[in-house]
Write a protein that holds these residues in place. Structure first.
Motif, short mmCIF file in Angstrom:
data_model
loop_
_atom_site.label_atom_id
_atom_site.label_comp_id
_atom_site.label_asym_id
_atom_site.label_seq_id
_atom_site.Cartn_x
_atom_site.Cartn_y
_atom_site.Cartn_z
N LYS A 127 -12.56 -0.09 -0.86
CA LYS A 127 -12.33 1.02 0.07
C LYS A 127 -13.51 1.97 0.02
O LYS A 127 -14.04 2.20 -1.08
CB LYS A 127 -11.07 1.80 -0.33
CG LYS A 127 -9.77 1.04 -0.13
CD LYS A 127 -8.62 1.97 -0.54
CE LYS A 127 -7.30 1.26 -0.43
NZ LYS A 127 -6.18 2.13 -0.88
N GLU A 169 0.87 -1.19 0.00
CA GLU A 169 0.00 0.00 0.00
C GLU A 169 0.90 1.23 0.00
O GLU A 169 1.82 1.32 0.82
CB GLU A 169 -0.89 -0.05 1.26
CG GLU A 169 -1.61 1.21 1.64
CD GLU A 169 -2.71 1.61 0.67
OE1 GLU A 169 -2.42 2.41 -0.24
OE2 GLU A 169 -3.85 1.14 0.85
N ASP A 170 0.66 2.14 -0.96
CA ASP A 170 1.55 3.30 -1.06
C ASP A 170 1.18 4.42 -0.09
O ASP A 170 2.02 5.24 0.25
CB ASP A 170 1.58 3.83 -2.50
CG ASP A 170 0.19 4.20 -3.00
OD1 ASP A 170 -0.72 3.36 -2.84
OD2 ASP A 170 0.01 5.29 -3.55
N GLU A 171 -0.10 4.46 0.35
CA GLU A 171 -0.48 5.53 1.28
C GLU A 171 -0.05 5.16 2.69
O GLU A 171 -0.57 4.23 3.30
CB GLU A 171 -1.98 5.78 1.23
CG GLU A 171 -2.39 6.55 -0.04
CD GLU A 171 -3.60 5.93 -0.73
OE1 GLU A 171 -4.72 6.28 -0.33
OE2 GLU A 171 -3.41 5.11 -1.63
N MET A 225 -4.28 0.52 -6.68
CA MET A 225 -3.66 1.71 -7.23
C MET A 225 -2.31 1.97 -6.57
O MET A 225 -2.25 2.38 -5.42
CB MET A 225 -4.56 2.93 -7.00
CG MET A 225 -5.94 2.82 -7.67
SD MET A 225 -5.83 2.78 -9.46
CE MET A 225 -5.67 4.54 -9.80
N ASP A 255 -2.86 -3.30 -2.59
CA ASP A 255 -3.64 -2.17 -3.09
C ASP A 255 -3.61 -2.18 -4.62
O ASP A 255 -2.59 -2.45 -5.24
CB ASP A 255 -3.03 -0.87 -2.54
CG ASP A 255 -3.89 0.33 -2.87
OD1 ASP A 255 -5.11 0.17 -3.02
OD2 ASP A 255 -3.33 1.44 -3.00
#
Ligand code: CA
Length: 228
Positions: A107, A11-13, A57, A55
């Motif tokens: 999400k 997950e990039d966030e 994206m 994730d």
């Protein structure tokens, strides 16, 4: 502690990743975090986890592409992948599952829901880690009470032999190399000679045959060991 299920979280966030990592850690899992697709692919090659939470994206290599690569490689194909996505259109869900994802969560999701999905995938691939009793031929293993029976008679095992047998019984027929057994049973960060594996396998064999019966463990020359 060795033997705990390992979850790769991609997950990039950062904020979302940290919340999830915290909650997965609180469930008793070992959590490895990747902030990008490239990082995830590297970590997957180095040591395959038990479950991937991915994730959709991501900057660079997308979640869909990572999923496709996981499912295309023989060594990683059986690892369950749970996709996370902000997209909720039915077409995207289908596309997610078509790339081979085992589950799909939209999400915003509740942490409790995601934890339940992770647990449900683990029940398939690491049943003992979720407390499920295991049976192989006349051998029975209860992960909760740490007891083992063969032909109805209790077999006394040391903690290492118990973890070894659990590993074998979760995947009968799978051939484990000594290095893989070291990772799973002793833990990755502990230095133990691969010959130690042979010593404990010997003890496990002896204990399992104490009341008679055939040796259920098979030595695979040049590779390692398997149950059956
Ligand atoms: Ca993202």
């Amino acid at each position: 502690m060795p033997g705990r299920p390992r979850i790769l979280l991609v997950e990039d966030e950062a904020a979302q990743r940290e919340i999830l990592a915290y909650n997965l850690g609180a469930e008793g899992y070992v959590v490895e975090q990747a902030a990008s697709g490239d990082e995830a692919l590297l970590m997957l090659r180095e040591s395959p986890p038990d479950v991937v939470v991915l994730d959709w994206m991501l900057p660079g290599v997308s979640g869909i592409e990572i999923c496709r690569q996981i499912k295309a490689r023989r060594e990683t194909r059986s690892i369950p992948v749970i996709m996370l996505s902000a997209r909720s259109e039915e077409g995207d869900r289908v596309r997610g599952l078509e790339t081979g994802a085992d589950d799909y969560v939209v999400k915003p999701y509740s942490v409790a829901e995601l934890l339940a999905r992770v647990r449900s995938q683990l029940r398939r691939v690491r049943p003992a880690a979720t407390g499920t009793r295991l049976t192989y031929e006349d051998i029975e293993l209860d992960p909760e009470s740490h007891k083992v029976w063969r032909g109805g008679r209790e077999v006394k095992l040391g903690p290492t032999e118990f973890r070894l047998l659990t590993t074998f019984m979760e995947k009968p027929g799978r051939v484990w190399s000594r290095e893989q057994l070291l990772d799973r049973v002793w833990g990755r960060d502990i230095y133990v000679d691969t010959r130690t594996v042979d010593v404990h396998i010997g003890r496990l064999r002896k204990a399992l045959r104490k009341h008679g019966g055939a040796d259920p463990l098979r030595t695979v020359r040049g590779t390692g060991y398997s149950l059956g």
